[in-house]
Scaffold this motif. Structure first.
Motif, PDB file in Angstrom:
ATOM      1  N   THR A  36      -2.058   4.433  -5.672  1.00  0.00           N
ATOM      2  CA  THR A  36      -2.283   5.738  -5.034  1.00  0.00           C
ATOM      3  C   THR A  36      -1.321   6.808  -5.571  1.00  0.00           C
ATOM      4  O   THR A  36      -1.714   7.950  -5.765  1.00  0.00           O
ATOM      5  CB  THR A  36      -2.181   5.632  -3.500  1.00  0.00           C
ATOM      6  N   ARG A  41      -0.423  11.781  -8.497  1.00  0.00           N
ATOM      7  CA  ARG A  41       0.313  12.520  -9.536  1.00  0.00           C
ATOM      8  C   ARG A  41      -0.649  13.153 -10.535  1.00  0.00           C
ATOM      9  O   ARG A  41      -0.454  14.264 -10.986  1.00  0.00           O
ATOM     10  CB  ARG A  41       1.288  11.590 -10.280  1.00  0.00           C
ATOM     11  N   LYS A  61       7.528  13.347   0.675  1.00  0.00           N
ATOM     12  CA  LYS A  61       6.760  13.164   1.919  1.00  0.00           C
ATOM     13  C   LYS A  61       5.428  12.494   1.614  1.00  0.00           C
ATOM     14  O   LYS A  61       4.870  12.669   0.536  1.00  0.00           O
ATOM     15  CB  LYS A  61       6.463  14.520   2.556  1.00  0.00           C
ATOM     16  N   GLY A  89       0.903   0.699  -3.307  1.00  0.00           N
ATOM     17  CA  GLY A  89       1.383   1.894  -2.598  1.00  0.00           C
ATOM     18  C   GLY A  89       0.485   2.310  -1.443  1.00  0.00           C
ATOM     19  O   GLY A  89       0.638   3.409  -0.908  1.00  0.00           O
ATOM     20  N   ARG A  92       0.539   2.786   3.688  1.00  0.00           N
ATOM     21  CA  ARG A  92       1.931   3.146   3.957  1.00  0.00           C
ATOM     22  C   ARG A  92       2.142   3.520   5.421  1.00  0.00           C
ATOM     23  O   ARG A  92       3.284   3.742   5.820  1.00  0.00           O
ATOM     24  CB  ARG A  92       2.344   4.318   3.073  1.00  0.00           C
ATOM     25  N   GLN A  96      -3.347   4.216   7.991  1.00  0.00           N
ATOM     26  CA  GLN A  96      -3.946   3.786   6.722  1.00  0.00           C
ATOM     27  C   GLN A  96      -4.339   2.311   6.791  1.00  0.00           C
ATOM     28  O   GLN A  96      -5.389   1.907   6.302  1.00  0.00           O
ATOM     29  CB  GLN A  96      -2.971   4.012   5.568  1.00  0.00           C
ATOM     30  N   ARG A 159       9.516  11.623 -13.261  1.00  0.00           N
ATOM     31  CA  ARG A 159       8.693  11.809 -12.067  1.00  0.00           C
ATOM     32  C   ARG A 159       9.188  12.983 -11.254  1.00  0.00           C
ATOM     33  O   ARG A 159      10.384  13.209 -11.153  1.00  0.00           O
ATOM     34  CB  ARG A 159       8.696  10.527 -11.231  1.00  0.00           C
ATOM     35  N   GLN A 170      11.578   9.964   0.679  1.00  0.00           N
ATOM     36  CA  GLN A 170      10.754   8.753   0.531  1.00  0.00           C
ATOM     37  C   GLN A 170      11.343   7.585   1.313  1.00  0.00           C
ATOM     38  O   GLN A 170      10.619   6.838   1.964  1.00  0.00           O
ATOM     39  CB  GLN A 170      10.673   8.349  -0.947  1.00  0.00           C
TER      40      GLN A 170
END
Ligand code: AMP
Length: 218
Positions: A36, A41, A61, A89, A92, A96, A159, A170
Motif C-alpha cells: 500500500t 507514493r 500520518k 502494510g 494498519r 481496515q 523517501r 509513523q
C-alpha cells in the motif's frame, strides 16, 4: 507439494522490512504482492476527496481508512489476486482489518517486531524509485549502481517520510493503532510474531517457516 497459507499480511513498525519480506514471498511462492505504501507514493499527488496522499505521507500520518480500504478492495478484486496474495502494510487499523475480514479474510498475519533504536537507524536510509515503486535501503538492500533503480534504471529518491518528524508520526500511529489489530487477529489465532532485529536472511527464515501449513521444508 508444499502447502502454504495463501492470504498473508505483513504488519510491523516503519523500517521493519515488510516490503523486503513481501518481495521474497512473492518471488519464492509466486503470490502477488500488494504494497500500500508503494501505491500511495506512486499516486501521492492524486487529488482525492480526502486530499492528496502526500499530505499524509510527509507527516507520517495514515491516509484515511475509507480511501485505503477502497484502493485495496479495488486491487484485490483483480483476477490475479483471486488465488492468494501478500499484503504489505495493510491492514494498519482495526477498521481496515474489519473491512478486509468481510471481503477476503486472511489466513495468517505476520507481525515483524523491531526495537525502537533500530527503527531510527534503519529508517533514514530508505530510498525508492518514483517510476516503478521498487524500494531500497542504502545498507541492507542497496541498488547495484548507486542512486539508480535496478529494475527500471530511473533515478532513486529518498523517501518523503525520511524526516525525523515523519518517522515520529509513523511510530506514534503504529503504537496507537496496532494493539487493537493484534487483539483482533489473536482472537482468530492468525497472528504470528517475528523477530525482525536480525539480518534479512534471519527474518526470512522465520517468515517462510510460519507460512507453511504443515511440516514441509521450504
Ligand atoms: P510504508 O511504505 O508501508 O511505510 O507506508 C508509507 C506511508 O504510506 C505511511 O506512513 C502512510 O502515510 C501511508 N500508508 C501505507 N499503507 C497505509 C495503510 N494501510 N493505511 C493508511 N496509510 C497507509
Amino acid at each position: 507439494m508444499i502447502k502454504l497459507y495463501k492470504k498473508i499480511a505483513l504488519i510491523g513498525p516503519p523500517a521493519s522490512g515488510k516490503t523486503t519480506q513481501a518481495e521474497r514471498i512473492e518471488q519464492k511462492f509466486n503470490l502477488p504482492r500488494l504494497t500500500t505504501g508503494q501505491i500511495l507514493r506512486q499516486n501521492k499527488n492524486q487529488k482525492t476527496e480526502y486530499g492528496k496522499p502526500r499530505n499524509y505521507i510527509e507527516k507520517g500520518k495514515l491516509v484515511p481508512d475509507p480511501l485505503i480500504v477502497q484502493i485495496v478492495k479495488q486491487h484485490l478484486s483483480q483476477p490475479e489476486f483471486s488465488e492468494g496474495f501478500v499484503l504489505d502494510g495493510y491492514p494498519r487499523t482495526i477498521k481496515q482489518a474489519e473491512a478486509l475480514h468481510d471481503f477476503k479474510p486472511l489466513d495468517i498475519v505476520l507481525m515483524l517486531q523491531l526495537e525502537d533504536a533500530k527503527i531510527q537507524e534503519r529508517a533514514s536510509e530508505r530510498m525508492y524509485c518514483p517510476e516503478c515503486g521498487e524500494t531500497y535501503h542504502l545498507r541492507l538492500k542497496p541498488p547495484k549502481r548507486y542512486g539508480i533503480c535496478d529494475r527500471c534504471g530511473s533515478k532513486l529518491k529518498a523517501r518523503e517520510d525520511n524526516s525525523r518528524t515523519a518517522l515520529k508520526g509513523q511510530i506514534k500511529e503504529y503504537r496507537n493503532k496496532t494493539k487493537k489489530l493484534v487483539d483482533f487477529y489473536e482472537a482468530y489465532s492468525k497472528l504470528e510474531k517475528i523477530d525482525a532485529n536480525g539480518t534479512i536472511e534471519n527474518t526470512w527464515n522465520q517468515v517462510k517457516t510460519r507460512i507453511k501449513r504443515d511440516g514441509d521444508n521450504v
